[in-house]
Write a protein that holds these residues in place. Structure first.
Motif, PDB file in Angstrom:
ATOM      1  N   GLN A   1       0.826  -1.203   0.000  1.00  0.00           N
ATOM      2  CA  GLN A   1       0.000   0.000   0.000  1.00  0.00           C
ATOM      3  C   GLN A   1       0.865   1.259   0.000  1.00  0.00           C
ATOM      4  N   LEU A   2       2.026   1.205   0.631  1.00  0.00           N
ATOM      5  CA  LEU A   2       2.944   2.341   0.631  1.00  0.00           C
ATOM      6  C   LEU A   2       3.436   2.632  -0.789  1.00  0.00           C
ATOM      7  N   ASP A   3       3.808   1.593  -1.526  1.00  0.00           N
ATOM      8  CA  ASP A   3       4.249   1.786  -2.913  1.00  0.00           C
ATOM      9  C   ASP A   3       3.129   2.375  -3.762  1.00  0.00           C
ATOM     10  N   SER A   4       1.897   1.892  -3.527  1.00  0.00           N
ATOM     11  CA  SER A   4       0.756   2.422  -4.276  1.00  0.00           C
ATOM     12  C   SER A   4       0.530   3.893  -3.949  1.00  0.00           C
ATOM     13  N   THR A   5       0.681   4.243  -2.669  1.00  0.00           N
ATOM     14  CA  THR A   5       0.482   5.636  -2.253  1.00  0.00           C
ATOM     15  C   THR A   5       1.556   6.544  -2.828  1.00  0.00           C
ATOM     16  N   LEU A   6       2.798   6.099  -2.799  1.00  0.00           N
ATOM     17  CA  LEU A   6       3.891   6.899  -3.371  1.00  0.00           C
ATOM     18  C   LEU A   6       3.716   7.060  -4.875  1.00  0.00           C
ATOM     19  N   ALA A   7       3.260   5.988  -5.529  1.00  0.00           N
ATOM     20  CA  ALA A   7       3.018   6.079  -6.981  1.00  0.00           C
ATOM     21  C   ALA A   7       1.890   7.065  -7.276  1.00  0.00           C
TER      22      ALA A   7
END
Length: 381
Positions: A219-225
């Motif tokens: 979810q962190l990677d999705s948020t940063l993206a």
């Protein structure tokens, strides 16, 4: 030699031997009881150490759940753990100084004390810093969350809302559509994504499981993206670009804080394994000590029983022998007296017979003399 002693001396000697046997049996029983009580006291002290170790384990578990929150007055679970361990350490040191401990048992206690110090070291040097790191990271997560919320609200209130109002006033529908798309993307790519990220962070803090950490990272990677995509969308607007840069910076801080939080989890997990190993070693040491003391108690009981039975049997045998000798010593003189009395009676009876015969002879002589005198008297007449 025994037969030449006086009867009173024989009886005194016999009773004296029996008294000595009884005294030895009494001493053996007292020594066995005293030794058993000593060993039982040592076992009780060992059991007390186990209870204190159990208290440490309980407060360690509570500390995992409550952290540095106050659980008893002004004390945290960590404070209670330290107090319980101080009692455990004091009990082990006192036990190791017991003079009644054998050398082997003393080594067991000293080994348990060494393992207990390793148990303390893992808690103080590893667990406490790891929990402090997680607590600090959790606090930073909360601060960053509020900053992200404030930044989004600021963008909406100070940039998007005035721009939409201006576009509405000028009837610039393209600008309105663009701003609506920017706001929609802000809500979907940043606000909603960050909300899900915070939910995953809460679950990670609750479970501290690797699977939940993987979900958090995803979810962190999705948020940063999403933040990167929104920054590209607003790249032509200086104010929105500045807001996008600020949000990305906050997300980067959130990511770094999460890394510190998970590092605290891994360190706490490793320290917990070390503590469990040390605690298990202490338990094994105390169990070995208790087993040795139990065997020692059984040995004392068996030895005492054997001595008591041996002394009792010996006393019965010796008493019987002494009884026979003393009885014979009493009966033999009496028998000799009876024999002598019988011989004397027989001799008296024989003497009486002789006297009776003599008296009879004398009587017959007297009769004959009387007859002779009578005849003489007649002749004289």
């Amino acid at each position: 030699m025994f037969g030449n002693l006086k009867l009173s001396t024989k009886m005194a000697l016999g009773f004296g031997i029996l008294v000595v046997i009884a005294a030895i049996m009494g001493y053996v029983g007292w020594d066995a009881l005293n030794s058993t009580l000593t060993v039982a006291t040592l076992r009780s002290d060992g059991e007390q150490c186990n209870k204190q170790l159990d208290a440490c384990a309980k407060y360690r578990r509570d500390f995992t759940i409550t952290g540095f929150a106050k659980v008893s007055g002004e004390k945290t679970a960590a404070d209670l753990w330290l107090e319980s361990f101080a009692q455990l350490k004091s009990s082990l040191e006192a036990l190791s100084q017991q003079e009644s401990l054998s050398a082997e048992n003393r080594r067991e206690v000293n080994t348990a004390l060494t393992d207990a110090l390793a148990y303390e070291k893992s808690f103080v040097q590893d667990v406490l810093p790891a929990e402090k790191a997680k607590e600090a990271a959790w606090g930073e997560w909360g601060d960053i969350g509020w900053k992200v919320t404030a930044e989004v609200d600021k963008v909406r209130a100070e940039v998007i809302a005035p721009a939409k109002q201006k576009a509405a006033e000028t009837k610039d529908y393209d600008a309105l559509a663009r701003l609506a798309g920017i706001e929609e993307k802000l809500q979907g790519d940043i606000v909603s994504a960050f909300f899900l990220l915070r939910v995953n962070a809460v679950y990670l803090a609750k479970t501290q499981a690797d699977a939940q950490h993987e979900a958090y990272q995803k979810q962190l990677d999705s948020t940063l993206a999403g933040a990167e995509n929104w920054a590209k969308l607003v790249s032509g607007d200086e104010k929105l670009s500045d807001a996008a840069t600020a949000i990305k910076g906050l997300f980067a801080s959130y990511r770094a804080t999460g890394d510190r939080f998970y590092d605290g989890i891994t360190k706490s997990r490793a320290a917990g394994a070390d503590m469990a190993k040390a605690a298990s070693a202490v338990v094994d040491d105390m169990k070995s000590l208790d087993t040795a003391l139990k065997e020692e108690m059984q040995t004392i009981a068996a030895r005492s029983n054997a001595l008591m039975i041996g002394m009792a049997v010996g006393g019965v045998i010796l008493g019987s022998i002494l009884g026979v000798f003393i009885t014979r010593s009493i009966v033999k003189p009496i028998h000799r007296i009876i024999v002598n009395l019988t011989d004397g009676a027989e001799q008296t009876a024989a003497a009486s017979g002789q006297v009776s015969a003599s008296s009879q002879s004398l009587a017959e002589g007297s009769s004959e003399q009387a007859a002779s005198l009578e005849e003489t008297s007649s002749s004289i007449e």
